[in-house]
Design an enzyme around this catalytic site. Structure first.
Site, PDB file in Angstrom:
ATOM      1  N   SER A   7       7.346  -9.732 -17.394  1.00  0.00           N
ATOM      2  CA  SER A   7       5.904  -9.646 -17.021  1.00  0.00           C
ATOM      3  C   SER A   7       5.017  -9.364 -18.411  1.00  0.00           C
ATOM      4  CB  SER A   7       5.856  -8.251 -16.111  1.00  0.00           C
ATOM      5  OG  SER A   7       4.281  -8.082 -15.933  1.00  0.00           O
ATOM      6  N   HIS A  32       5.671 -13.761 -15.414  1.00  0.00           N
ATOM      7  CA  HIS A  32       4.929 -13.160 -14.599  1.00  0.00           C
ATOM      8  C   HIS A  32       3.690 -12.758 -15.308  1.00  0.00           C
ATOM      9  CE1 HIS A  32       4.267 -10.770 -10.766  1.00  0.00           C
ATOM     10  NE2 HIS A  32       3.579  -9.800 -11.460  1.00  0.00           N
ATOM     11  N   ASP A  34      -0.063 -10.800 -14.704  1.00  0.00           N
ATOM     12  CA  ASP A  34      -0.816  -9.923 -13.898  1.00  0.00           C
ATOM     13  C   ASP A  34      -2.489 -10.065 -14.151  1.00  0.00           C
ATOM     14  OD1 ASP A  34       1.073  -8.534 -12.268  1.00  0.00           O
ATOM     15  OD2 ASP A  34       1.656  -7.792 -14.373  1.00  0.00           O
ATOM     16  N   MET A  36      -6.024  -8.843 -13.156  1.00  0.00           N
ATOM     17  CA  MET A  36      -6.556  -7.494 -12.633  1.00  0.00           C
ATOM     18  C   MET A  36      -8.189  -7.532 -12.752  1.00  0.00           C
ATOM     19  SD  MET A  36      -4.126  -4.770 -13.922  1.00  0.00           S
ATOM     20  CE  MET A  36      -2.372  -4.939 -14.021  1.00  0.00           C
ATOM     21  N   HIS A  65       0.063 -13.286 -10.327  1.00  0.00           N
ATOM     22  CA  HIS A  65      -0.061 -12.324  -9.664  1.00  0.00           C
ATOM     23  C   HIS A  65      -1.547 -11.875  -9.363  1.00  0.00           C
ATOM     24  CE1 HIS A  65       1.106  -7.557  -8.317  1.00  0.00           C
ATOM     25  NE2 HIS A  65       0.336  -8.600  -7.463  1.00  0.00           N
ATOM     26  N   MET A  67      -4.334  -9.473  -8.568  1.00  0.00           N
ATOM     27  CA  MET A  67      -4.801  -8.225  -8.132  1.00  0.00           C
ATOM     28  C   MET A  67      -6.094  -8.277  -8.191  1.00  0.00           C
ATOM     29  SD  MET A  67      -1.774  -6.280  -9.857  1.00  0.00           S
ATOM     30  CE  MET A  67      -1.286  -7.294 -11.176  1.00  0.00           C
ATOM     31  N   MET A 136       5.545  -5.259  -3.483  1.00  0.00           N
ATOM     32  CA  MET A 136       5.225  -4.115  -4.650  1.00  0.00           C
ATOM     33  C   MET A 136       5.872  -3.006  -4.318  1.00  0.00           C
ATOM     34  SD  MET A 136       3.191  -5.629  -6.538  1.00  0.00           S
ATOM     35  CE  MET A 136       3.000  -4.047  -7.655  1.00  0.00           C
ATOM     36  N   GLY A 141      -1.618  -2.203 -10.671  1.00  0.00           N
ATOM     37  CA  GLY A 141      -2.508  -1.613 -11.730  1.00  0.00           C
ATOM     38  C   GLY A 141      -2.003  -1.567 -13.118  1.00  0.00           C
ATOM     39  N   PHE A 142      -0.808  -1.107 -13.102  1.00  0.00           N
ATOM     40  CA  PHE A 142      -0.232  -0.459 -14.219  1.00  0.00           C
ATOM     41  C   PHE A 142       1.258  -0.818 -14.625  1.00  0.00           C
ATOM     42  CE2 PHE A 142      -3.882   2.085 -13.302  1.00  0.00           C
ATOM     43  CZ  PHE A 142      -4.748   2.082 -14.389  1.00  0.00           C
ATOM     44  N   GLY A 143       1.689  -1.061 -15.664  1.00  0.00           N
ATOM     45  CA  GLY A 143       3.194  -1.187 -15.761  1.00  0.00           C
ATOM     46  C   GLY A 143       3.694   0.178 -16.307  1.00  0.00           C
ATOM     47  N   ASP A 174       8.095  -6.311  -7.511  1.00  0.00           N
ATOM     48  CA  ASP A 174       7.426  -6.094  -8.866  1.00  0.00           C
ATOM     49  C   ASP A 174       6.930  -4.389  -9.108  1.00  0.00           C
ATOM     50  OD1 ASP A 174       5.730  -6.272 -10.892  1.00  0.00           O
ATOM     51  OD2 ASP A 174       4.223  -7.308  -9.941  1.00  0.00           O
ATOM     52  N   GLY A 176       8.855  -0.985 -11.713  1.00  0.00           N
ATOM     53  CA  GLY A 176       9.757  -0.132 -11.915  1.00  0.00           C
ATOM     54  C   GLY A 176      11.341  -0.718 -11.898  1.00  0.00           C
ATOM     55  N   GLY A 196       8.656  -5.617 -16.768  1.00  0.00           N
ATOM     56  CA  GLY A 196       7.701  -5.493 -18.077  1.00  0.00           C
ATOM     57  C   GLY A 196       8.406  -4.550 -18.873  1.00  0.00           C
ATOM     58  N   SER A 197       8.080  -3.274 -18.605  1.00  0.00           N
ATOM     59  CA  SER A 197       8.557  -2.326 -19.725  1.00  0.00           C
ATOM     60  C   SER A 197       9.919  -2.249 -20.073  1.00  0.00           C
ATOM     61  CB  SER A 197       8.103  -0.735 -19.236  1.00  0.00           C
ATOM     62  OG  SER A 197       8.299  -0.512 -17.923  1.00  0.00           O
TER      63      SER A 197
HETATM   64  C1  DX5 Z   1       1.802  -3.643 -11.882  1.00  0.00           C
HETATM   65  C2  DX5 Z   1       2.034  -5.032 -12.265  1.00  0.00           C
HETATM   66  C3  DX5 Z   1       3.472  -5.439 -12.726  1.00  0.00           C
HETATM   67  C4  DX5 Z   1       3.794  -4.555 -14.017  1.00  0.00           C
HETATM   68  C5  DX5 Z   1       5.412  -4.275 -13.916  1.00  0.00           C
HETATM   69  O1  DX5 Z   1       0.667  -3.695 -11.267  1.00  0.00           O
HETATM   70  O2  DX5 Z   1       1.936  -5.959 -11.145  1.00  0.00           O
HETATM   71  O3  DX5 Z   1       3.807  -6.939 -12.717  1.00  0.00           O
HETATM   72  O4  DX5 Z   1       3.657  -5.778 -15.324  1.00  0.00           O
HETATM   73  O5  DX5 Z   1       5.456  -3.337 -14.710  1.00  0.00           O
HETATM   74  P1  DX5 Z   1       6.915  -2.530 -15.102  1.00  0.00           P
HETATM   75  O6  DX5 Z   1       8.109  -3.446 -15.022  1.00  0.00           O
HETATM   76  O7  DX5 Z   1       6.908  -1.894 -16.396  1.00  0.00           O
HETATM   77  O8  DX5 Z   1       6.785  -1.719 -13.871  1.00  0.00           O
HETATM   78 ZN    ZN Z   2       2.505  -8.050 -11.183  1.00  0.00          ZN
END
Ligand code: DX5
Ligand code: ZN
Length: 235
Positions: A7, A32, A34, A36, A65, A67, A136, A141-143, A174, A176, A196-197
């Protein structure tokens, strides 16, 4: 098929080109993205110009994706930008059939996403119409958020429907995903794990972290299921 899709939300914003080179070098074939809008989710991220730039820099599947509060309005701009797959949230689209049809008309693959407490039944009839269902596993909204444990049972239910009604539809998860949650997610039915992280930070190289997550996912998927109903004693 089993993919770990990086991501880009977690990549260094000053170095997206380098991130995409890392992704390609690691052998990841999905990316991926995102999107927003500050309305459906309390954050802002990428727009069509970013996707067009990413398109120039990679041949990987661009998995976008959405959002956003009005996904139908964004189908054409992101199709023009070169998205390969557009995923819309079921919570915000009262005309899902029309939006999915438009995505297909544009030659783009379709996805439908559900927030952690959105009833799964809302997408059951859509399964044969979509290439992907996104479950989800955090609030969007956040990684960097923690995996919501109930996601595992939701993945299993979606997998049962998918296997029965739409065997070609992929299941994506998607939020965690890390070395601990990748296995259970894959075992519960996820074909595409967004991360992502756990990929863009941590020990070792990007390729090593990607390989590690792929291995965790594969091991989880192939692990024997624990028998939920132990054998009764004979007699
Ligand atoms: C959250 C995003 C994810 C995000 C996942 O709203 O849709 O795609 O990048 O990040 P991690 O892998 O750090 O949870
Ligand atoms: Zn996503």
């Amino acid at each position: 098929m089993l993919h770990v899709a990086p991501s880009l939300l977690a990549a260094d914003p000053l170095h997206f080109a380098a991130a995409l080179r890392d992704v390609d070098a690691a052998g990841a074939t999905w990316v991926h993205v995102d999107v927003m809008d500050g309305a459906f989710v309390p954050n802002l991220s990428f727009g069509p110009a970013h996707v067009a730039a990413f398109r120039e820099a990679t041949d990987a599947t661009l998995d976008v994706h959405l959002m956003v509060a009005d996904p139908a309005a964004w189908v054409d701009p992101f199709a023009d930008a070169g998205a390969d797959l557009l995923t819309v949230h079921v919570e915000v689209d009262p005309h899902l059939h029309r939006t999915l049809s438009r995505i297909r008309e544009r030659g783009v693959r379709t996805g439908v996403a559900l927030n952690p407490l959105t009833p799964l039944e809302t997408i059951r009839d859509a399964l044969p119409l979509v290439d992907l269902v996104l479950v989800m596993s955090v609030n969007p909204g956040f990684g960097g958020q923690r995996w919501i444990p109930a996601s595992e049972a939701r993945l299993r239910r979606v997998r049962a429907w998918r296997d029965a009604d739409a065997p070609r539809t992929l299941i994506q998860v998607d939020g965690g995903i890390d070395a601990t949650t990748a296995g259970p997610a894959a075992r519960a039915g996820a074909d595409v794990l967004v991360a992502g992280s756990a990929l863009f930070a941590g020990e070792g190289t990007f390729a090593e972290r990607h390989a590690h997550l792929c291995e965790a996912a594969r091991e989880g998927r192939d692990a024997p299921e624990a028998d939920p109903t132990p054998d009764r004693p004979a007699g």
